[in-house]
Design a protein around this motif. Sequence first.
Motif, PDB file in Angstrom:
ATOM      1  N   ARG A 190       0.650  -1.300  -0.063  1.00 43.95           N
ATOM      2  CA  ARG A 190       0.003  -0.159   0.136  1.00 43.95           C
ATOM      3  C   ARG A 190       0.833   1.391   0.035  1.00 43.95           C
ATOM      4  NH1 ARG A 190      -4.963  -0.327   1.246  1.00 43.95           N
ATOM      5  NH2 ARG A 190      -5.114   1.812   2.305  1.00 43.95           N
ATOM      6  N   HIS A 191       2.062   1.164   0.168  1.00 41.44           N
ATOM      7  CA  HIS A 191       3.033   2.155   0.053  1.00 41.44           C
ATOM      8  C   HIS A 191       4.016   2.059  -0.984  1.00 41.44           C
ATOM      9  CE1 HIS A 191       5.948   5.214   1.465  1.00 41.44           C
ATOM     10  NE2 HIS A 191       5.197   5.551   2.313  1.00 41.44           N
ATOM     11  N   PRO A 192       4.343   3.130  -1.633  1.00 37.25           N
ATOM     12  CA  PRO A 192       5.214   3.154  -2.867  1.00 37.25           C
ATOM     13  C   PRO A 192       6.612   2.645  -2.452  1.00 37.25           C
ATOM     14  CG  PRO A 192       4.023   5.270  -2.714  1.00 37.25           C
ATOM     15  CD  PRO A 192       3.531   4.613  -1.551  1.00 37.25           C
ATOM     16  N   TYR A 193       6.971   2.998  -1.260  1.00 36.58           N
ATOM     17  CA  TYR A 193       8.491   2.407  -0.949  1.00 36.58           C
ATOM     18  C   TYR A 193       8.457   0.936  -0.712  1.00 36.58           C
ATOM     19  CZ  TYR A 193      12.584   1.667   1.692  1.00 36.58           C
ATOM     20  OH  TYR A 193      13.821   1.423   2.165  1.00 36.58           O
ATOM     21  N   GLY A 239       7.342  16.996   4.854  1.00 31.86           N
ATOM     22  CA  GLY A 239       6.208  16.327   4.023  1.00 31.86           C
ATOM     23  C   GLY A 239       6.345  14.868   4.360  1.00 31.86           C
ATOM     24  N   CYS A 240       6.259  14.165   3.315  1.00 31.66           N
ATOM     25  CA  CYS A 240       6.457  12.699   3.146  1.00 31.66           C
ATOM     26  C   CYS A 240       7.876  12.345   3.072  1.00 31.66           C
ATOM     27  CB  CYS A 240       5.527  11.967   2.011  1.00 31.66           C
ATOM     28  SG  CYS A 240       6.021  10.317   1.406  1.00 31.66           S
ATOM     29  N   ARG A 241       8.648  11.736   3.887  1.00 31.80           N
ATOM     30  CA  ARG A 241      10.005  11.769   3.866  1.00 31.80           C
ATOM     31  C   ARG A 241      10.569  11.006   2.606  1.00 31.80           C
ATOM     32  NH1 ARG A 241      11.221  10.840  10.324  1.00 31.80           N
ATOM     33  NH2 ARG A 241      10.619  12.607  10.701  1.00 31.80           N
ATOM     34  N   PHE A 242       9.623  10.374   1.877  1.00 27.87           N
ATOM     35  CA  PHE A 242       9.878   9.468   0.662  1.00 27.87           C
ATOM     36  C   PHE A 242       9.903  10.370  -0.474  1.00 27.87           C
ATOM     37  CE2 PHE A 242       9.005   5.837  -2.056  1.00 27.87           C
ATOM     38  CZ  PHE A 242      10.269   5.364  -2.353  1.00 27.87           C
ATOM     39  N   HIS A 243       9.316  11.401  -0.412  1.00 32.71           N
ATOM     40  CA  HIS A 243       8.544  12.197  -1.824  1.00 32.71           C
ATOM     41  C   HIS A 243       9.851  12.513  -2.602  1.00 32.71           C
ATOM     42  CE1 HIS A 243       9.534  16.066   0.165  1.00 32.71           C
ATOM     43  NE2 HIS A 243       9.491  16.662  -1.211  1.00 32.71           N
ATOM     44  N   PRO A 244      11.118  12.712  -2.196  1.00 35.84           N
ATOM     45  CA  PRO A 244      12.122  13.080  -3.273  1.00 35.84           C
ATOM     46  C   PRO A 244      12.304  11.997  -4.231  1.00 35.84           C
ATOM     47  CG  PRO A 244      12.938  13.917  -1.230  1.00 35.84           C
ATOM     48  CD  PRO A 244      11.709  12.883  -0.909  1.00 35.84           C
ATOM     49  N   ARG A 245      12.092  10.640  -3.701  1.00 41.87           N
ATOM     50  CA  ARG A 245      12.501   9.524  -4.248  1.00 41.87           C
ATOM     51  C   ARG A 245      11.301   8.673  -5.007  1.00 41.87           C
ATOM     52  NH1 ARG A 245      16.089   5.558  -0.726  1.00 41.87           N
ATOM     53  NH2 ARG A 245      16.566   4.614  -2.673  1.00 41.87           N
ATOM     54  N   CYS A 246      10.076   9.255  -4.760  1.00 37.49           N
ATOM     55  CA  CYS A 246       8.871   8.488  -4.899  1.00 37.49           C
ATOM     56  C   CYS A 246       8.436   8.792  -6.292  1.00 37.49           C
ATOM     57  CB  CYS A 246       7.724   8.764  -3.790  1.00 37.49           C
ATOM     58  SG  CYS A 246       6.245   8.004  -4.202  1.00 37.49           S
ATOM     59  N   PRO A 247       8.062   7.772  -7.053  1.00 33.98           N
ATOM     60  CA  PRO A 247       7.623   7.794  -8.766  1.00 33.98           C
ATOM     61  C   PRO A 247       6.078   8.513  -8.519  1.00 33.98           C
ATOM     62  CG  PRO A 247       7.617   5.595  -7.931  1.00 33.98           C
ATOM     63  CD  PRO A 247       8.267   6.384  -6.787  1.00 33.98           C
ATOM     64  N   TYR A 248       5.571   8.379  -7.363  1.00 37.46           N
ATOM     65  CA  TYR A 248       4.062   8.785  -7.700  1.00 37.46           C
ATOM     66  C   TYR A 248       3.865  10.058  -7.021  1.00 37.46           C
ATOM     67  CZ  TYR A 248       3.620   3.843  -8.466  1.00 37.46           C
ATOM     68  OH  TYR A 248       3.779   2.531  -8.840  1.00 37.46           O
ATOM     69  N   ALA A 249       4.854  10.914  -6.613  1.00 37.22           N
ATOM     70  CA  ALA A 249       4.829  11.952  -5.771  1.00 37.22           C
ATOM     71  C   ALA A 249       4.122  13.125  -6.445  1.00 37.22           C
ATOM     72  CB  ALA A 249       6.289  12.496  -5.481  1.00 37.22           C
ATOM     73  N   VAL A 250       3.313  13.884  -5.488  1.00 31.84           N
ATOM     74  CA  VAL A 250       2.672  15.282  -6.231  1.00 31.84           C
ATOM     75  C   VAL A 250       2.770  15.847  -5.317  1.00 31.84           C
ATOM     76  CG1 VAL A 250       0.646  13.733  -7.423  1.00 31.84           C
ATOM     77  CG2 VAL A 250       0.515  14.204  -4.907  1.00 31.84           C
ATOM     78  N   ARG A 272       1.592   5.023   5.290  1.00 34.00           N
ATOM     79  CA  ARG A 272       1.755   6.170   5.738  1.00 34.00           C
ATOM     80  C   ARG A 272       2.064   7.078   4.220  1.00 34.00           C
ATOM     81  NH1 ARG A 272       4.123   8.887  10.278  1.00 34.00           N
ATOM     82  NH2 ARG A 272       4.566   6.882  11.236  1.00 34.00           N
ATOM     83  N   CYS A 273       1.004   7.150   3.453  1.00 34.38           N
ATOM     84  CA  CYS A 273       1.152   7.863   2.180  1.00 34.38           C
ATOM     85  C   CYS A 273      -0.280   8.490   1.859  1.00 34.38           C
ATOM     86  CB  CYS A 273       1.248   6.624   1.035  1.00 34.38           C
ATOM     87  SG  CYS A 273       1.116   7.443  -0.500  1.00 34.38           S
ATOM     88  N   VAL A 274       0.001   9.793   1.516  1.00 35.85           N
ATOM     89  CA  VAL A 274      -1.494  10.395   1.277  1.00 35.85           C
ATOM     90  C   VAL A 274      -2.126  10.033   0.126  1.00 35.85           C
ATOM     91  CG1 VAL A 274      -0.678  12.609   2.236  1.00 35.85           C
ATOM     92  CG2 VAL A 274      -0.120  12.360   0.102  1.00 35.85           C
ATOM     93  N   ARG A 275      -1.539   9.290  -0.782  1.00 37.07           N
ATOM     94  CA  ARG A 275      -2.257   8.794  -2.114  1.00 37.07           C
ATOM     95  C   ARG A 275      -2.467   7.344  -1.847  1.00 37.07           C
ATOM     96  NH1 ARG A 275       0.465  10.231  -7.375  1.00 37.07           N
ATOM     97  NH2 ARG A 275      -1.333   9.911  -8.120  1.00 37.07           N
ATOM     98  N   ALA A 276      -2.521   6.740  -0.756  1.00 43.33           N
ATOM     99  CA  ALA A 276      -2.404   5.412  -0.555  1.00 43.33           C
ATOM    100  C   ALA A 276      -3.876   4.770  -1.196  1.00 43.33           C
ATOM    101  CB  ALA A 276      -2.415   4.930   0.991  1.00 43.33           C
ATOM    102  N   ARG A 308       1.426  17.809  -2.927  1.00 47.56           N
ATOM    103  CA  ARG A 308       0.880  17.853  -1.396  1.00 47.56           C
ATOM    104  C   ARG A 308       1.691  16.887  -0.612  1.00 47.56           C
ATOM    105  NH1 ARG A 308      -3.739  13.521  -1.660  1.00 47.56           N
ATOM    106  NH2 ARG A 308      -3.654  12.941  -3.765  1.00 47.56           N
ATOM    107  N   CYS A 309       2.633  15.841  -1.564  1.00 44.71           N
ATOM    108  CA  CYS A 309       3.206  15.032  -0.752  1.00 44.71           C
ATOM    109  C   CYS A 309       4.274  15.784   0.134  1.00 44.71           C
ATOM    110  CB  CYS A 309       3.986  14.045  -1.777  1.00 44.71           C
ATOM    111  SG  CYS A 309       2.846  13.074  -2.434  1.00 44.71           S
ATOM    112  N   GLY A 310       4.724  16.953  -0.416  1.00 46.48           N
ATOM    113  CA  GLY A 310       5.871  17.755   0.188  1.00 46.48           C
ATOM    114  C   GLY A 310       5.408  18.651   1.570  1.00 46.48           C
TER     115      GLY A 310
HETATM  116  S1  SF4 Z   1       3.019  10.368   0.019  1.00 48.72           S
HETATM  117 FE1  SF4 Z   1       3.298  11.114  -1.913  1.00 48.72          FE
HETATM  118  S2  SF4 Z   1       5.443  10.965  -2.145  1.00 48.72           S
HETATM  119 FE2  SF4 Z   1       4.846   9.928  -0.074  1.00 48.72          FE
HETATM  120  S3  SF4 Z   1       4.847   8.049  -0.587  1.00 48.72           S
HETATM  121 FE3  SF4 Z   1       2.728   8.627  -0.642  1.00 48.72          FE
HETATM  122  S4  SF4 Z   1       2.878   9.138  -3.063  1.00 48.72           S
HETATM  123 FE4  SF4 Z   1       4.951   8.794  -2.349  1.00 48.72          FE
END
Ligand code: SF4
Lengths: 314, 644
Positions: B569-572, B605-616, B631-635, B618-620
């Motif tokens: 459920r989490h991009p990481y 923001g989301c600590r993964f966002h610099p590496r996340c392929p799905y980042a938008v 822990r993902c706003v787009r889960a 609001r993730c920051g």
């Molecule tokens: S919150 Fe955004 S950046 Fe963080 S994991 Fe979810 S999609 Fe990726």
Amino acid sequence: MKKLVVSRLISSVPLLVLLSLFVFGLINLTPTDPAAQILGVGAGEDAKAAYRHQLGLDRPLHEQFGQWVLGALRGDLGKSWFTAQPVTQMIGDRLGVTLSLALLALVLALLAGVPLGILGALRPGSVPDRILTLAVSLGLAVPGFWLALLLALLFALTLRWFPVVGYTPFTEDPGEWARSLVLPATAMAVHTAAVIARQTRGALVDTLNAPYVQALRSRGIPFRRILLRYAMKNAMIPVLAVIAVQMSVLVGVTFVVERIFALPGIGTLLMDGVVQADMPVLQGTVVVVGALVLLINLITDIAYGVVNPKVRPR
Amino acid sequence: MTTSADITPPEEQQRHGAARRPVRASRLRRPAVLWCAVFLGVLVLVALAAPLLAPYDPLALDIKNKLASPSVAHWLGTDDLGRDVLSRLIYGARTSVVASAEVVAVALLLGVSVGLLVGYLGGLWDRVTMQVVDALQAVPALLLALAMVAVVGNGLVKAMFAVGLVFAVSFMRVTRAVVLAEREQLYVDAARVTGLGRAHIVFRQILPNVAAPLIVQASIAAGTALLIEASLSFLGVGIDTTQVSWGGMLETARQFQSEQPLLPIFPGVAIAVCVLLYNLLGDGLRDAVGVRDPAAGAPARSARTRTRLSVVERRPAEAAPASAPADGTLLSVRGLTVAAGDTELVSDVSFDVRKGETFGLVGESGCGKSVTATAVMGLLPGAVRVTGGSVLLDGRDLVRLGERELQRIRGERIGMVFQDPVAALSPSHTVGHQLGEALMVHKGMTRKQAAARSAELLSLVGVPDARRRLADYPHQFSGGMAQRVVIAAALACEPELLIADEPTTALDVTIQAQVLDLLDDLKRQLSMSVLLITHDLGVVADVCDRVAVMYAGQVVEVGSTEDLLLSPRHPYSEALLAAMPHGAPVERLATIPGRVPPAWDWPSGCRFHPRCPYAVERCGEGRPEIADGARCVRAAELTLKGVR
Ligand code: SF4
């Protein structure tokens, strides 16, 4: 273990031969003529030649050296050019003083240095640790013979707690023997104590950061128990190596300290040998001291093997 | 020695320790080094300008004024012949500087050239030279100098030459060691291939590397030379009577100190101060160039990682999430936050380990897994603290316990297994000794009872010939066997929870599976729970019932292993899974660029966002909470790929 001892003993023989060859070469490089020195420059050529013959100095060098080595192997280090006393006996008479002085100093240094090192290692960076670091730097810088002078001035000359000079053999009166050695040994111990404290602290700090200490703690073993039963043993391994070096340093320092307290040790013998250019005495002393240092190294190596199972041959 | 209070996170420290440190100009400018250099410079100046500075001729006699106390005419008094002590001190500086310089020069010239030569030639040359060197080292330097004087006659230059000879030995050893090491280096070979001459190699490539340790050695040698010069002069053999030496002044003092007790003070202080300066300079330089002193341990490191075992100051847990541990929960970590100074290493970590289950904690290295485990054990190093949250074992908060109570829990209720099994055992104690320790402490067994039980434990973990192997030392075990021993030690008191921190990472691939199977077996046999920390999702898939994925100090996804593997459920988590089927353990993720940022540099923001392929966008922003296990706003909107 036996193998180790034997192989080390065997390998120390060439070292000793090399050492004596070195001293022998040094001596023969110089144009000193004992005959002229002892009989006086004015003595007749015949008398001088006869004397040189008597000392064996007219024979080829390799023969002289061979003779000396053969004698040395039998425990005969030749005779003093001046007193005609056997060098072996002269050294034997004095070795006890030098050795007891060096050993006593080492014991004192261990008694002071190890606990101080532990104290510093328990709280690196704390106030006591910094005071200790400072004290160690001072201890390393203060010349032992100066300390000896000051101690003699204070405790012997002023307070009269200890004899100013002189030596009482242990067999005569153990109490007086100890009293005559306390001041010189203390003066010598300061430097060594500083070295040992520094080494103990460093080794223990490293050890306490080791993963196995964390592992022992994770099994609920109290810290004090870990320190005493585990960390100390591992930390003492590098300290042992330093002790060997220090023993040799201490033997060197006794030469100077003996003079201040007029102790009849190897140092005084050596000084006489130097001043009079008494070559058999000089060569004998250097080689015996060298052998002593090698022996100390061997003992330390054995101790090293006892504590450190990795180097113990099985 | 080093007083820097900066806290560098473990990874950073390791990197510094491993890499060869360049000379740092900033360290050279540290006050201690600078002051020593300045004072020694002054000493040299005094030595050079002695005739200008000294108020009297150091040899001028003035018998009427002998043994005078300090006065306006003679600032430091006079000696037994009425000679001015101050002037003699100033001229003495000259002698001592010359002596030090000569020893260092001789030692450098001889030591470095011989060291270069034998290091480069190697073979028989090397062996013979080392034999000679050993023989030379068996003699105290002072003794050799004395012998030299006896043979070639009095004189400072000659005596100090002999001392220089002795010191050349240590210079030679240093040089030789560097040359031997450099010989192995590829670039020397490369240089040889390109046809550079040997001399060129020596001067261009080896000398610069050997310079740093030699400078340190030289500083120490200068101090020791001064001491030896003083000793020789004191014995009256070093110098002739027209030269003034501090040691000689002490000899005079020895004879007359009962009449003028001030006499021994000044020369002694002069010697001690100079030696101190040389030594401090050497120490300072050593720290600056990063040469490790075998005698001083690791001062820089020790100041940073304090080993003091004081009860860690624990702030009371902030309002922990009120969710009471579900039934059957053994360990419940609630909002755990760990910080080193102002840097959070672990932020608000929560997870539960149920009775009898294997719970995985997974993530790349540097994401805070091990810190979490260490915090659970209460074994964080002094500078690292729990700043919030709680660790409940059967409802009891371990964070609030004192060291003494924790000791009763460690080993008895929680056991721990480590990544490097051989390092986790004391090298100089038998395995039996170490196994028995916990039994004696916790169960009050005698050494004999403990040994019997230890043998049982070793058989339990599958070490053959257990009874006999108790007497063996750790280095006699293979990695896999050593890990079995460590497991046995952790299980000695049958704890309810076993924390295994990367237990298979250091082992051969073939052994890994065996050790995992063993852990799984033991878990069942002893009906305990296992908290397994790993970066290897393959391991998780094999043995874990449930799992928490950690990234940058946070739990980003938690759930059953099956759910995670099939429908992350989490991009990481998805990225971790994508890396897995290729068999490579995920030290670095092949599928996403970059690596875990260091603790002081965690993004907002989301600590993964610099590496996340799905980042938008609001993730920051804000601080995404864990919701529905991720822990993902787009889960909710993403459909992520699991293992096919
Ligand atoms: S919150 Fe955004 S950046 Fe963080 S994991 Fe979810 S999609 Fe990726």
